[in-house]
Design an enzyme around this catalytic site. Structure first.
Site, PDB file in Angstrom:
ATOM      1  N   HIS A  76       0.847  -1.209   0.000  1.00 14.47           N
ATOM      2  CA  HIS A  76       0.000   0.000   0.000  1.00 14.47           C
ATOM      3  C   HIS A  76       0.874   1.247   0.000  1.00 14.47           C
ATOM      4  CE1 HIS A  76      -3.373  -2.658   1.727  1.00 14.47           C
ATOM      5  NE2 HIS A  76      -3.484  -2.542   0.415  1.00 14.47           N
TER       6      HIS A  76
ATOM      7  N   HIS B  36       2.659  -3.542   6.816  1.00 11.70           N
ATOM      8  CA  HIS B  36       1.685  -2.499   6.510  1.00 11.70           C
ATOM      9  C   HIS B  36       1.691  -1.510   7.674  1.00 11.70           C
ATOM     10  CE1 HIS B  36      -0.605  -4.409   3.086  1.00 11.70           C
ATOM     11  NE2 HIS B  36       0.131  -5.430   3.511  1.00 11.70           N
TER      12      HIS B  36
ATOM     13  N   GLU C 252       0.883  -4.839  11.018  1.00 11.43           N
ATOM     14  CA  GLU C 252       0.480  -3.435  10.914  1.00 11.43           C
ATOM     15  C   GLU C 252       1.333  -2.657  11.897  1.00 11.43           C
ATOM     16  OE1 GLU C 252      -1.739  -2.141   8.867  1.00 11.43           O
ATOM     17  OE2 GLU C 252      -3.061  -3.785   8.226  1.00 11.43           O
TER      18      GLU C 252
HETATM   19 ZN   LIG Z   1      -1.735  -1.729   4.071  1.00 12.87          ZN
END
Ligand SMILES: [Zn+2]
Length: 438
Positions: free
Chosen positions: A163, A290, A364
């Site tokens: 991302h 992420h 994350e």
């Molecule tokens: Zn992500």
């Protein structure tokens, strides 16, 4: 400050352009500087030149061989700056930043990976595993003893930046590679690990998206696929081939959505590159980084039903969370992704886990929530976030070396009327996919 930082970035982008152009090919260009008064006198501002910046009374442009000939014809004197600027880039211009500060752009990453490769021959090798839609190279750093040989050792994969806006996710895997290489000679633990394994690091899975996030729109998430309906981008963390499009909750069929899964599994070159790399080696552990949430998420994402080795996945995640907390006291929650965060389908870890059961995690990274910065991590946080993740990455790599895999996971079934998943027979993973480009 902003104009100065912008200059640095544009310059870095320009260098990337010059570097990526083929030798003496039609696209090759040079960075030139021209005295501002000469530039104005010859009315060069009206000639559609590729302007980079103005600095210290000189105008910097990228010029093709034809444009350089035209400048000579106009009797405009210029200085070719390409070599000097490339040298400056190698000496830390990249590290100084530009608009994205201490974070890596795609060009800065290439530079730093090549430096690691140069400084650690025999241990580090830069592989190009694919090319993005906008023709940027997708780089993997392989770290192993006898790195040039394919020794078939147990492998671990660390990927960042699926991302685009999650900039910190580039830095943690990159710094892990740097740490391994710089500590190989000093640390018996590192040396034993590197000698026994192949560690593959892909800091930027989505280079087009990252550049778009740096230059155009900080909150960009997807890749830069031009969709048929005029929107842009596929969420490449919904484009992998296990349980792809399982439902419209964990991903979207709508191209404009930020979680658009694409027209088919592995339709995007970025996910195909990761797939080909993963299938070409004996991967036994992986982390896809992420941000943000401070979570360690295990498969499955596509269903709230437990994965076949749920207890093991959970125990390994608990160990990693403990190791992380032991460094700076930061608490990362852990658990099945679909339960702890939200349903996802076609994500990276469901697919890597499906191939042969390799413990696979989405981490994350900090901060914990939007009130603490969301996608924006202060540059000073890069080091602390890396430090706390380091023991978890070492642990998971060692775990993978020590634990052979159980084999392919069952293919996902569609839900029956009661909402129960109907599990089909196990499907063997394709092993005939070509290996990464060297
Ligand atoms: Zn992500």
């Amino acid at each position: 400050m902003r104009p100065m930082r912008w200059r640095g970035l544009v310059l870095a982008a320009a260098l990337a352009f010059v570097l990526s152009a083929g030798p003496a090919g039609a696209e090759s260009g040079e960075i030139l500087s021209i005295a501002k008064k000469d530039f104005a006198a010859a009315r060069l501002g009206q000639r559609g030149l590729d302007l980079l910046m103005e600095k210290d009374g000189r105008v910097y442009i990228i010029a093709s061989p034809g444009e350089m000939a035209a400048l000579a014809g106009l009797r405009v004197s210029y200085v070719i700056e390409t070599g000097r600027l490339l040298q400056a880039a190698g000496q830390g211009l990249a590290a100084e930043g530009g608009i994205n500060g201490a974070y890596h752009s795609t060009f800065e990453l290439e530079t730093d990976l090549r430096i690691l490769e140069r400084d650690h021959p025999g241990l580090a090798a830069v592989h190009v595993i694919g090319e993005s839609l906008e023709k940027r190279k997708i780089y993997a750093l392989k770290i192993s003893d006898n790195v040039a040989a394919d020794e078939g050792e147990p492998a671990a994969l660390f990927v960042g930046c699926h991302h685009a806006r999650e900039w910190i996710s580039v830095e943690v895997p990159f710094l892990f590679g740097k740490y391994l290489l710089e500590n190989y000679d000093q640390s018996a633990e590192v040396r034993a690990l590197v000698d026994a394994s192949e560690i593959w690091i892909v800091p930027i899975a989505n280079p087009d998206g990252l550049e778009y996030s740096i230059h155009v729109y900080r909150y960009w998430r997807k890749n830069r696929r031009a969709n048929a309906d005029g929107t842009y981008g596929v969420d490449i963390n919904r484009n992998y081939g296990y349980a792809w499009g399982f439902d419209d909750i964990g991903s979207s069929r709508s191209p404009g959505s930020d979680v658009y899964r694409g027209p088919a599994p592995f339709s995007e070159p970025e996910t195909a590159a990761i797939r080909n790399l993963f299938l070409a080696h004996d991967f036994r552990a992986m982390i896809s980084f992420h941000s943000f949430a401070q979570d360690i998420l295990s498969p499955w994402g596509f269903t709230t039903e437990p994965a076949p080795s749920d207890a093991e996945l959970n125990a390994v995640a608990a160990s990693m969370a403990g190791l992380i907390a032991g460094i700076h006291g930061t608490i990362y929650s852990y658990g099945q992704g679909s339960r702890l965060l939200y349903l996802t389908n076609g994500d990276t870890v469901d697919w890597t886990y499906s191939v042969a059961g390799a413990p696979s995690y989405t981490i994350e990274l900090p901060p914990v929530d939007i009130d603490h910065g969301g996608f924006f991590n202060d540059e000073t946080a890069i080091a602390t976030i890396f430090e706390e993740n380091l023991p978890a990455m070492l642990y998971l790599t060692r775990y993978g070396v020590d634990h052979p895999l159980p084999g392919p996971r069952p293919a996902p079934g569609r839900r029956d009327r009661e909402g129960q998943s109907v599990v089909r027979k196990p499907k063997l993973a394709a092993r005939s996919v070509p290996g990464p480009a060297r």
